[in-house]
Scaffold this motif. Structure first.
Motif, short mmCIF file in Angstrom:
data_model
loop_
_atom_site.label_atom_id
_atom_site.label_comp_id
_atom_site.label_asym_id
_atom_site.label_seq_id
_atom_site.Cartn_x
_atom_site.Cartn_y
_atom_site.Cartn_z
N GLN A 25 11.25 8.23 -2.00
CA GLN A 25 12.53 8.27 -1.44
C GLN A 25 12.14 8.15 0.06
OE1 GLN A 25 13.86 10.64 0.86
NE2 GLN A 25 12.87 12.31 0.61
N HIS A 29 15.39 12.54 3.25
CA HIS A 29 15.71 13.98 2.55
C HIS A 29 14.81 14.90 2.44
CE1 HIS A 29 19.37 11.74 0.47
NE2 HIS A 29 19.76 11.78 1.78
N ASP A 30 15.10 16.14 2.57
CA ASP A 30 14.28 17.26 2.74
C ASP A 30 14.04 17.73 1.21
OD1 ASP A 30 15.38 18.29 5.80
OD2 ASP A 30 13.42 17.94 5.35
N SER A 93 17.61 13.50 -4.64
CA SER A 93 17.27 14.07 -3.69
C SER A 93 18.58 14.29 -2.64
CB SER A 93 16.27 13.00 -2.66
OG SER A 93 16.85 11.86 -2.29
N SER A 94 18.33 15.21 -1.66
CA SER A 94 19.45 15.46 -0.77
C SER A 94 19.03 15.88 0.58
CB SER A 94 20.51 16.44 -1.56
OG SER A 94 19.80 17.73 -1.40
N THR A 95 19.88 16.15 1.45
CA THR A 95 19.54 16.73 2.60
C THR A 95 19.67 18.39 2.39
OG1 THR A 95 21.67 16.70 3.55
CG2 THR A 95 20.23 14.82 4.16
N ASN A 96 19.05 19.11 3.40
CA ASN A 96 19.16 20.38 3.34
C ASN A 96 20.00 21.09 4.23
OD1 ASN A 96 17.92 21.69 1.16
ND2 ASN A 96 16.02 21.75 2.12
N ASN A 102 25.97 18.86 0.69
CA ASN A 102 25.29 17.69 0.82
C ASN A 102 25.22 17.09 -0.56
OD1 ASN A 102 25.13 17.90 3.60
ND2 ASN A 102 23.51 19.20 3.05
#
Lengths: 115, 117
Positions: A25, A29-30, A93-96, A102
């Protein structure tokens, strides 16, 4: 373009083989995730990682392994210990952060078939 | 553990009509997030709409809206003016606000929506 890239799209595995599905990715994103989807069913979580060099088992981790050496990459290995690996695999995936609402974004998926 | 239930395996709607897809969930949390995802034949998961549990106002995105009933733990999706391109599997999903849960989504079993021309 930003997004999540999974490869290969289609993969065939012989009995007793390990295979690795790639997920990359460029969204910065974390957090990254692997889900499994069987025909006509919903998604089940295999593994997830909230930060580099750390990952946690999901609901159906047995027979799978992952690594998170780079922020951008979260490969999934389907080992010979996974007795019924034929399925559709989705990486996400996503942000943290504390505001965990999120949105999670998904790749296009990989089909794995045992032959 | 949280569970998400979609009681309608299949739904059918006439083009240009309105259809409502049901979703219920079980949680002991007071703050969380709910989502509807669309999965067309290509299999890619596409976010349709999201709802924060602390917000009383129902979310709306163009032809898509939700009816969020927190006390009843119900989160239905209404599709207005249905189009042929709306035909897909629709998944309801829950996500806790507690970061200790790992930001995970819990999915329902899905509802297959067919749109008749």
């Amino acid at each position: 373009d930003g997004g999540i890239t999974q490869s290969p799209k289609y993969l065939f595995r012989k009995e007793g083989q390990n295979v690795t599905l790639s997920c990359e990715q460029n969204l910065n994103h974390d957090a990254m995730y692997w889900y499994r989807q069987d025909p006509g069913q919903g998604l089940r979580l295999i593994y997830y990682s909230q930060i580099v060099n750390d990952f946690q088992k999901g609901d159906i981790a047995e027979g799978y392994s992952v690594s998170r050496e780079k922020k951008e990459s979260f490969p999934l290995t389907v080992t010979s210990a996974q007795k019924n690996p034929t399925a559709f695999y989705l990486c996400a995936s996503s942000t943290n952060g504390a505001a965990t609402g999120n949105t999670i974004y998904f790749g296009e998926g990989s089909w794995l078939t045992v032959v | 553990a949280q569970t998400v239930t979609q009681s309608q395996p299949e739904m059918s709607v006439q083009e240009a009509e309105t259809v409502t897809l049901s979703c219920t969930y079980d949680t002991s949390e007071s703050d969380y997030y709910l989502f509807w995802y669309k999965q067309p034949p290509s299999r890619q998961m596409i976010l349709v709409i999201r709802q924060e549990a602390y917000k009383q106002q129902n979310a709306t995105e163009n032809r898509f809206s939700v009816n969020f009933q927190k006390a009843a733990k119900s989160f239905s999706l209404k599709i207005s003016d249905s189009q042929l391109g709306d035909a897909a599997m629709y998944f309801c999903a829950y996500r806790p606000s507690n970061n200790n849960a790992g930001n995970m989504l819990t999915f329902g079993g899905g509802t297959r929506l067919m749109v008749k021309p």
